[in-house]
Scaffold this motif. Structure first.
Motif, PDB file in Angstrom:
ATOM      1  N   SER A 238     -29.386  17.048  17.086  1.00  0.00           N
ATOM      2  CA  SER A 238     -28.102  17.017  16.109  1.00  0.00           C
ATOM      3  C   SER A 238     -28.343  15.819  15.613  1.00  0.00           C
ATOM      4  O   SER A 238     -29.437  15.231  15.235  1.00  0.00           O
ATOM      5  N   ASP A 239     -27.289  15.417  14.371  1.00  0.00           N
ATOM      6  CA  ASP A 239     -27.222  14.434  13.536  1.00  0.00           C
ATOM      7  C   ASP A 239     -26.655  13.139  13.798  1.00  0.00           C
ATOM      8  O   ASP A 239     -26.602  12.492  13.041  1.00  0.00           O
ATOM      9  N   ILE A 240     -26.563  12.979  15.334  1.00  0.00           N
ATOM     10  CA  ILE A 240     -25.633  11.738  15.541  1.00  0.00           C
ATOM     11  C   ILE A 240     -26.894  10.506  15.564  1.00  0.00           C
ATOM     12  O   ILE A 240     -28.149  10.635  15.447  1.00  0.00           O
ATOM     13  N   TYR A 241     -26.390   9.517  15.410  1.00  0.00           N
ATOM     14  CA  TYR A 241     -26.977   8.160  15.455  1.00  0.00           C
ATOM     15  C   TYR A 241     -27.468   7.795  16.780  1.00  0.00           C
ATOM     16  O   TYR A 241     -27.113   8.525  17.848  1.00  0.00           O
ATOM     17  N   CYS A 242     -28.556   6.935  16.785  1.00  0.00           N
ATOM     18  CA  CYS A 242     -28.867   6.325  18.030  1.00  0.00           C
ATOM     19  C   CYS A 242     -29.445   4.988  17.956  1.00  0.00           C
ATOM     20  O   CYS A 242     -29.950   4.486  16.942  1.00  0.00           O
ATOM     21  N   GLU A 243     -29.073   4.210  18.852  1.00  0.00           N
ATOM     22  CA  GLU A 243     -29.464   2.869  19.180  1.00  0.00           C
ATOM     23  C   GLU A 243     -30.776   2.736  19.660  1.00  0.00           C
ATOM     24  O   GLU A 243     -31.054   3.625  20.458  1.00  0.00           O
ATOM     25  N   LEU A 244     -31.440   1.558  19.201  1.00  0.00           N
ATOM     26  CA  LEU A 244     -32.962   1.459  19.998  1.00  0.00           C
ATOM     27  C   LEU A 244     -33.021   0.156  20.446  1.00  0.00           C
ATOM     28  O   LEU A 244     -32.726  -0.916  19.350  1.00  0.00           O
ATOM     29  N   ILE A 245     -33.684  -0.493  21.539  1.00  0.00           N
ATOM     30  CA  ILE A 245     -33.890  -1.657  21.873  1.00  0.00           C
ATOM     31  C   ILE A 245     -35.422  -1.759  21.554  1.00  0.00           C
ATOM     32  O   ILE A 245     -36.010  -1.610  22.411  1.00  0.00           O
ATOM     33  N   ALA A 246     -35.723  -2.051  20.238  1.00  0.00           N
ATOM     34  CA  ALA A 246     -37.302  -2.184  19.917  1.00  0.00           C
ATOM     35  C   ALA A 246     -37.898  -3.536  20.360  1.00  0.00           C
ATOM     36  O   ALA A 246     -38.460  -4.211  19.604  1.00  0.00           O
ATOM     37  N   ASP A 247     -38.032  -3.703  21.811  1.00  0.00           N
ATOM     38  CA  ASP A 247     -38.580  -4.884  22.157  1.00  0.00           C
ATOM     39  C   ASP A 247     -40.013  -4.570  22.836  1.00  0.00           C
ATOM     40  O   ASP A 247     -40.610  -5.623  23.433  1.00  0.00           O
TER      41      ASP A 247
END
Length: 382
Positions: A238-247
């Motif tokens: 799908s084209d939804i956004y996604c959060e990422l914890i880039a730690d």
């Protein structure tokens, strides 16, 4: 009027050199440095970027706390402290994020956010709040307390619909997706799938009904399996956004480049999901009434469950940039323009463009913050 000189200006699609950025409360002009007459403009305040990057300020749409304070403390001093700490990391605005606790404690925290939004202070600006829970799955509760998990109810949030900008929920808990549809019909709140055991089919149905993002992708959700595609596949399809914890702890950094290829550059939003131990030394902390051990750049419950993070947003941008082949302005967009678009405030902030609010941060090659400017005023200077 103020002028930033000797900086590498990061726009949404380029890095400009040999330019001068002019601003008051909003960005007024970007001109060639050889067209700037210092004699004729002696009344302009000069800010020397010293060959560092001049970037749009970062927007953290998912942060519980930092500097020893948490949104659920429900105190003006706590949110003020958080704002003072994160402005040093280049964050010019944020969404204080709640968690699954009693209705009374959540309401107290929301009342406090509402009050703080009216106050003027030097730290990062509060845009509203992110309600993470209590409409989540017991199976993927993560570091949230199962005792206070409830089914989604519109009445629960109605009083606060103007300040809530995002709700994280498990859509499989929403009978016939009635809550999702009512939220989309009656409010401007963004809905994010997270802390959820939804099947691929349930996730896609929820996305079709109006869910528009995924909360800290991969973490606290049904995984991708070739016979049970789960939430991850729904996000990919799908084209939804996604959060990422880039730690580099919550997600193996090898995944970053894969996400760029699958989701594209404009649907990824870097967040911290920081808890109160953010920007403090290792030791024992607390999240939602639970003991948290902070060491080796991670925060965990006593059973080893990750309990948010101690990540800063400037480090998230650096980490994502270092582990992919993207350009610096593309990495910056993930912490500025993309969250602004998601919150539908990109006409006012999120990038360095004439007419937008002068929310600016200056950082070096290591992404260490040298100065943060909010509404045209210096809020932090190293």
């Amino acid at each position: 009027m103020k002028a930033i000189i000797n900086g590498k200006i990061i726009t949404s699609n380029n890095v400009l050199e040999n330019k001068i950025l002019l601003f008051n409360e909003t960005i007024e002009e970007i001109i060639d440095k050889n067209k700037f007459n210092y004699g004729q403009n002696s009344n302009i305040e000069i800010i020397d970027a010293k060959e560092n990057y001049v970037s749009p300020g970062f927007i953290d749409v998912h942060i519980h706390g930092s500097g020893g304070c948490d949104t659920m403390d429900a105190e003006v001093e706590a949110l003020h402290r958080i704002s003072e700490v994160i402005v040093k990391n280049g964050v010019t605005s944020f969404l204080p994020t709640t968690m699954t606790m009693s209705k009374e404690k959540i309401y107290k925290a929301l009342d406090n956010v509402q009050q703080c939004m009216k106050l003027k202070w030097k730290g990062s600006r509060i845009l509203g709040t992110h309600l993470e829970g209590p409409f989540i799955s017991e199976k993927y509760k993560g570091a949230q307390k199962e005792d206070f998990i409830i089914k989604p109810e519109y009445d629960f949030i109605e009083k606060y619909k103007e300040i809530i900008k995002i709700i994280t929920l498990a859509p499989e808990k929403d009978l016939n997706l009635n809550f999702v549809r009512e939220i989309k019909e009656k409010t401007n709140i963004n809905l994010s799938i997270g802390h959820s055991d939804a099947t691929y089919e349930e996730a896609m149905e929820a996305i079709d009904a109006g869910l528009d993002s995924a909360t800290h992708l991969f973490n606290a959700m049904s995984p991708l399996h070739h016979r049970k595609p789960g939430i991850i596949s729904a996000v990919f399809n799908s084209d939804i956004y996604c959060e990422l914890i880039a730690d580099t702890i919550h997600i193996n950094p090898a995944i970053y480049q894969i996400l760029v290829r699958i989701k594209g550059l404009d649907k990824l939003i870097l967040i911290t999901d920081s808890m109160r131990a953010g920007c403090l030394k290792d030791g024992v902390s607390e999240l939602g009434g639970q003991k948290v051990i902070v060491q080796n750049n991670s925060a965990r419950l006593e059973d080893g469950t990750l309990a948010g993070s101690i990540l800063t947003l400037n480090r998230a941008v650096r980490n994502f940039k270092e582990h992919t082949d993207i350009k610096i302005y593309e990495a910056v967009n993930m912490a500025s323009l993309n969250p602004a678009k998601y919150l539908k405030i990109d006409d006012k902030t999120g990038s360095i463009e004439i007419g937008k609010t002068a929310d600016i941060t200056i950082f070096d090659d290591a992404f260490d913050i040298k100065r943060t400017i909010i509404n045209g005023q210096t809020a932090y200077e190293k």
